[in-house]
Design a protein around this motif. Structure first.
Motif, PDB file in Angstrom:
ATOM      1  N   GLU A 133      25.228  54.014  56.687  1.00  0.00           N
ATOM      2  CA  GLU A 133      25.392  54.607  55.358  1.00  0.00           C
ATOM      3  C   GLU A 133      25.810  53.559  54.318  1.00  0.00           C
ATOM      4  O   GLU A 133      25.580  53.723  53.135  1.00  0.00           O
ATOM      5  N   LEU A 134      26.444  52.490  54.793  1.00  0.00           N
ATOM      6  CA  LEU A 134      26.933  51.432  53.900  1.00  0.00           C
ATOM      7  C   LEU A 134      26.183  50.134  54.189  1.00  0.00           C
ATOM      8  O   LEU A 134      25.913  49.820  55.343  1.00  0.00           O
ATOM      9  N   VAL A 135      25.867  49.380  53.135  1.00  0.00           N
ATOM     10  CA  VAL A 135      25.076  48.156  53.331  1.00  0.00           C
ATOM     11  C   VAL A 135      25.840  46.866  53.084  1.00  0.00           C
ATOM     12  O   VAL A 135      25.370  45.800  53.475  1.00  0.00           O
ATOM     13  N   GLU A 136      26.995  46.970  52.447  1.00  0.00           N
ATOM     14  CA  GLU A 136      27.704  45.755  52.080  1.00  0.00           C
ATOM     15  C   GLU A 136      29.142  46.113  51.749  1.00  0.00           C
ATOM     16  O   GLU A 136      29.435  47.224  51.310  1.00  0.00           O
ATOM     17  N   TYR A 137      30.046  45.169  51.966  1.00  0.00           N
ATOM     18  CA  TYR A 137      31.428  45.380  51.548  1.00  0.00           C
ATOM     19  C   TYR A 137      31.986  44.075  51.001  1.00  0.00           C
ATOM     20  O   TYR A 137      31.459  42.993  51.257  1.00  0.00           O
ATOM     21  N   LYS A 138      33.058  44.208  50.230  1.00  0.00           N
ATOM     22  CA  LYS A 138      33.781  43.056  49.694  1.00  0.00           C
ATOM     23  C   LYS A 138      35.263  43.345  49.848  1.00  0.00           C
ATOM     24  O   LYS A 138      35.690  44.504  49.764  1.00  0.00           O
ATOM     25  N   MET A 139      36.019  42.285  50.053  1.00  0.00           N
ATOM     26  CA  MET A 139      37.476  42.393  50.128  1.00  0.00           C
ATOM     27  C   MET A 139      38.049  41.821  48.828  1.00  0.00           C
ATOM     28  O   MET A 139      37.672  40.727  48.413  1.00  0.00           O
ATOM     29  N   TYR A 140      38.934  42.573  48.178  1.00  0.00           N
ATOM     30  CA  TYR A 140      39.489  42.182  46.892  1.00  0.00           C
ATOM     31  C   TYR A 140      41.007  42.099  46.959  1.00  0.00           C
ATOM     32  O   TYR A 140      41.659  42.948  47.593  1.00  0.00           O
ATOM     33  N   ALA A 141      41.560  41.134  46.248  1.00  0.00           N
ATOM     34  CA  ALA A 141      42.994  41.146  45.977  1.00  0.00           C
ATOM     35  C   ALA A 141      43.210  42.305  45.007  1.00  0.00           C
ATOM     36  O   ALA A 141      42.380  42.524  44.108  1.00  0.00           O
ATOM     37  N   PRO A 142      44.289  43.084  45.166  1.00  0.00           N
ATOM     38  CA  PRO A 142      44.483  44.242  44.273  1.00  0.00           C
ATOM     39  C   PRO A 142      44.375  43.899  42.785  1.00  0.00           C
ATOM     40  O   PRO A 142      43.776  44.654  42.019  1.00  0.00           O
ATOM     41  N   GLU A 143      44.894  42.757  42.380  1.00  0.00           N
ATOM     42  CA  GLU A 143      44.862  42.407  40.949  1.00  0.00           C
ATOM     43  C   GLU A 143      43.459  42.079  40.438  1.00  0.00           C
ATOM     44  O   GLU A 143      43.232  42.009  39.227  1.00  0.00           O
ATOM     45  N   ASP A 144      42.489  41.898  41.330  1.00  0.00           N
ATOM     46  CA  ASP A 144      41.111  41.593  40.928  1.00  0.00           C
ATOM     47  C   ASP A 144      40.199  42.822  40.881  1.00  0.00           C
ATOM     48  O   ASP A 144      39.032  42.720  40.497  1.00  0.00           O
ATOM     49  N   ILE A 145      40.723  43.968  41.251  1.00  0.00           N
ATOM     50  CA  ILE A 145      39.909  45.190  41.292  1.00  0.00           C
ATOM     51  C   ILE A 145      39.739  45.750  39.889  1.00  0.00           C
ATOM     52  O   ILE A 145      40.686  45.800  39.112  1.00  0.00           O
ATOM     53  N   LYS A 146      38.523  46.188  39.604  1.00  0.00           N
ATOM     54  CA  LYS A 146      38.234  46.871  38.342  1.00  0.00           C
ATOM     55  C   LYS A 146      37.931  48.334  38.671  1.00  0.00           C
ATOM     56  O   LYS A 146      37.278  48.635  39.655  1.00  0.00           O
ATOM     57  N   ARG A 163      51.715  49.742  41.971  1.00  0.00           N
ATOM     58  CA  ARG A 163      52.007  48.392  42.476  1.00  0.00           C
ATOM     59  C   ARG A 163      52.359  47.443  41.329  1.00  0.00           C
ATOM     60  O   ARG A 163      52.441  46.229  41.526  1.00  0.00           O
ATOM     61  N   GLY A 164      52.499  47.982  40.112  1.00  0.00           N
ATOM     62  CA  GLY A 164      52.853  47.155  38.964  1.00  0.00           C
ATOM     63  C   GLY A 164      51.680  46.407  38.351  1.00  0.00           C
ATOM     64  O   GLY A 164      51.872  45.454  37.609  1.00  0.00           O
ATOM     65  N   ILE A 165      50.446  46.840  38.655  1.00  0.00           N
ATOM     66  CA  ILE A 165      49.247  46.194  38.128  1.00  0.00           C
ATOM     67  C   ILE A 165      48.588  47.147  37.135  1.00  0.00           C
ATOM     68  O   ILE A 165      48.245  48.271  37.492  1.00  0.00           O
ATOM     69  N   GLU A 166      48.428  46.706  35.893  1.00  0.00           N
ATOM     70  CA  GLU A 166      47.748  47.540  34.905  1.00  0.00           C
ATOM     71  C   GLU A 166      46.250  47.423  35.152  1.00  0.00           C
ATOM     72  O   GLU A 166      45.692  46.332  35.105  1.00  0.00           O
ATOM     73  N   PRO A 167      45.568  48.545  35.464  1.00  0.00           N
ATOM     74  CA  PRO A 167      44.146  48.466  35.817  1.00  0.00           C
ATOM     75  C   PRO A 167      43.252  48.100  34.642  1.00  0.00           C
ATOM     76  O   PRO A 167      43.529  48.455  33.503  1.00  0.00           O
ATOM     77  N   GLU A 168      42.181  47.402  34.978  1.00  0.00           N
ATOM     78  CA  GLU A 168      41.125  47.106  34.016  1.00  0.00           C
ATOM     79  C   GLU A 168      39.973  48.050  34.343  1.00  0.00           C
ATOM     80  O   GLU A 168      39.603  48.211  35.508  1.00  0.00           O
ATOM     81  N   PHE A 169      39.408  48.689  33.325  1.00  0.00           N
ATOM     82  CA  PHE A 169      38.333  49.657  33.534  1.00  0.00           C
ATOM     83  C   PHE A 169      36.980  49.069  33.155  1.00  0.00           C
ATOM     84  O   PHE A 169      36.880  48.272  32.232  1.00  0.00           O
ATOM     85  N   VAL A 170      35.963  49.466  33.909  1.00  0.00           N
ATOM     86  CA  VAL A 170      34.579  49.088  33.625  1.00  0.00           C
ATOM     87  C   VAL A 170      33.732  50.349  33.627  1.00  0.00           C
ATOM     88  O   VAL A 170      34.093  51.351  34.233  1.00  0.00           O
ATOM     89  N   ASP A 171      32.605  50.278  32.946  1.00  0.00           N
ATOM     90  CA  ASP A 171      31.685  51.413  32.945  1.00  0.00           C
ATOM     91  C   ASP A 171      30.791  51.336  34.173  1.00  0.00           C
ATOM     92  O   ASP A 171      30.401  50.243  34.602  1.00  0.00           O
ATOM     93  N   ILE A 172      30.464  52.490  34.723  1.00  0.00           N
ATOM     94  CA  ILE A 172      29.545  52.560  35.854  1.00  0.00           C
ATOM     95  C   ILE A 172      28.147  52.273  35.340  1.00  0.00           C
ATOM     96  O   ILE A 172      27.723  52.882  34.344  1.00  0.00           O
ATOM     97  N   PRO A 173      27.411  51.359  35.989  1.00  0.00           N
ATOM     98  CA  PRO A 173      26.057  51.075  35.502  1.00  0.00           C
ATOM     99  C   PRO A 173      25.162  52.296  35.609  1.00  0.00           C
ATOM    100  O   PRO A 173      25.226  53.040  36.582  1.00  0.00           O
ATOM    101  N   ARG A 174      24.352  52.498  34.599  1.00  0.00           N
ATOM    102  CA  ARG A 174      23.377  53.586  34.587  1.00  0.00           C
ATOM    103  C   ARG A 174      22.072  53.073  35.192  1.00  0.00           C
ATOM    104  O   ARG A 174      21.731  51.903  34.996  1.00  0.00           O
ATOM    105  N   PRO A 175      21.328  53.940  35.885  1.00  0.00           N
ATOM    106  CA  PRO A 175      20.034  53.491  36.394  1.00  0.00           C
ATOM    107  C   PRO A 175      19.133  53.058  35.247  1.00  0.00           C
ATOM    108  O   PRO A 175      19.188  53.628  34.151  1.00  0.00           O
ATOM    109  N   ALA A 176      18.340  52.029  35.473  1.00  0.00           N
ATOM    110  CA  ALA A 176      17.426  51.539  34.444  1.00  0.00           C
ATOM    111  C   ALA A 176      16.408  52.613  34.103  1.00  0.00           C
ATOM    112  O   ALA A 176      15.901  53.311  34.990  1.00  0.00           O
ATOM    113  N   SER A 177      16.105  52.753  32.813  1.00  0.00           N
ATOM    114  CA  SER A 177      15.097  53.735  32.418  1.00  0.00           C
ATOM    115  C   SER A 177      13.712  53.138  32.669  1.00  0.00           C
ATOM    116  O   SER A 177      13.507  51.937  32.563  1.00  0.00           O
TER     117      SER A 177
END
Length: 181
Positions: A133-146, A163-177
């Protein structure tokens, strides 16, 4: 309303959108005009895990996704299991990791999918082997997660803030039209 039910599961009559008086007042739902069966269309409970291994967080990419977004491990709770048992099972099935410690992060709505997401922080150990069901994974330091601005992204943001880390938000990519040419 919901496209999941078109016919009554009790008598096979076509369901119709009908307004009836309920405890909270008049409510429009799919109802059977023959036997009175009601499709309640209640949200589905979904389990999610912030999987931590040796201080890093595992995010995975689903095989069905067309974009390269990485997300939490998620799955549906099954009948006869507690949320904790369910998320430990999902982690093992999808990553081959063993959850040593589970702590509830929170419960968030995911209205677009008619789901309620119950998220846990899971300290895990083992060797990662992804399910098909899953094809790939990545390991992140908590402070690097968006984080993304819905469902499990909100849970991840809450965990980071804890954990005292202010999150950074990103937009979810939309499928290409589709292109015009």
């Amino acid at each position: 309303m919901s496209g999941h039910f078109r016919y009554c599961p009790q008598c096979a009559t076509a369901l119709a959108e009908r307004v009836e008086q309920e405890d909270g007042g008049p409510k429009s739902r799919l109802r059977c005009p023959a036997c009175g069966w009601t499709h309640w269309n209640n949200p589905t409970p979904v389990l999610a895990a912030i999987v931590e291994v040796d201080g890093r967080v595992l995010l995975a990419r689903n095989a069905a996704w067309t974009h390269r977004m990485f997300a939490l491990i998620t799955g549906f709770m099954e009948a006869g299991e507690t949320p904790e048992e369910g998320i430990a099972r999902e982690i093992a099935e999808e990553t081959n990791l063993v959850a040593d410690e589970l702590k509830l992060v929170g419960v968030h709505e995911f209205l677009r999918m008619n789901q309620v997401i119950i998220t846990y922080h899971a300290r895990c150990h083992g060797e990662v082997k992804l399910s098909p069901e899953l094809v790939e994974y990545k390991m992140y330091a908590p402070e690097d997660i968006k984080c993304w601005r819905a469902g499990t992204g909100l849970a991840l943001a809450d965990w980071l803030r804890g954990r005292g880390i202010e999150p950074e938000f990103v937009d979810i990519p939309r499928p290409a039209s589709p292109s015009a040419d």
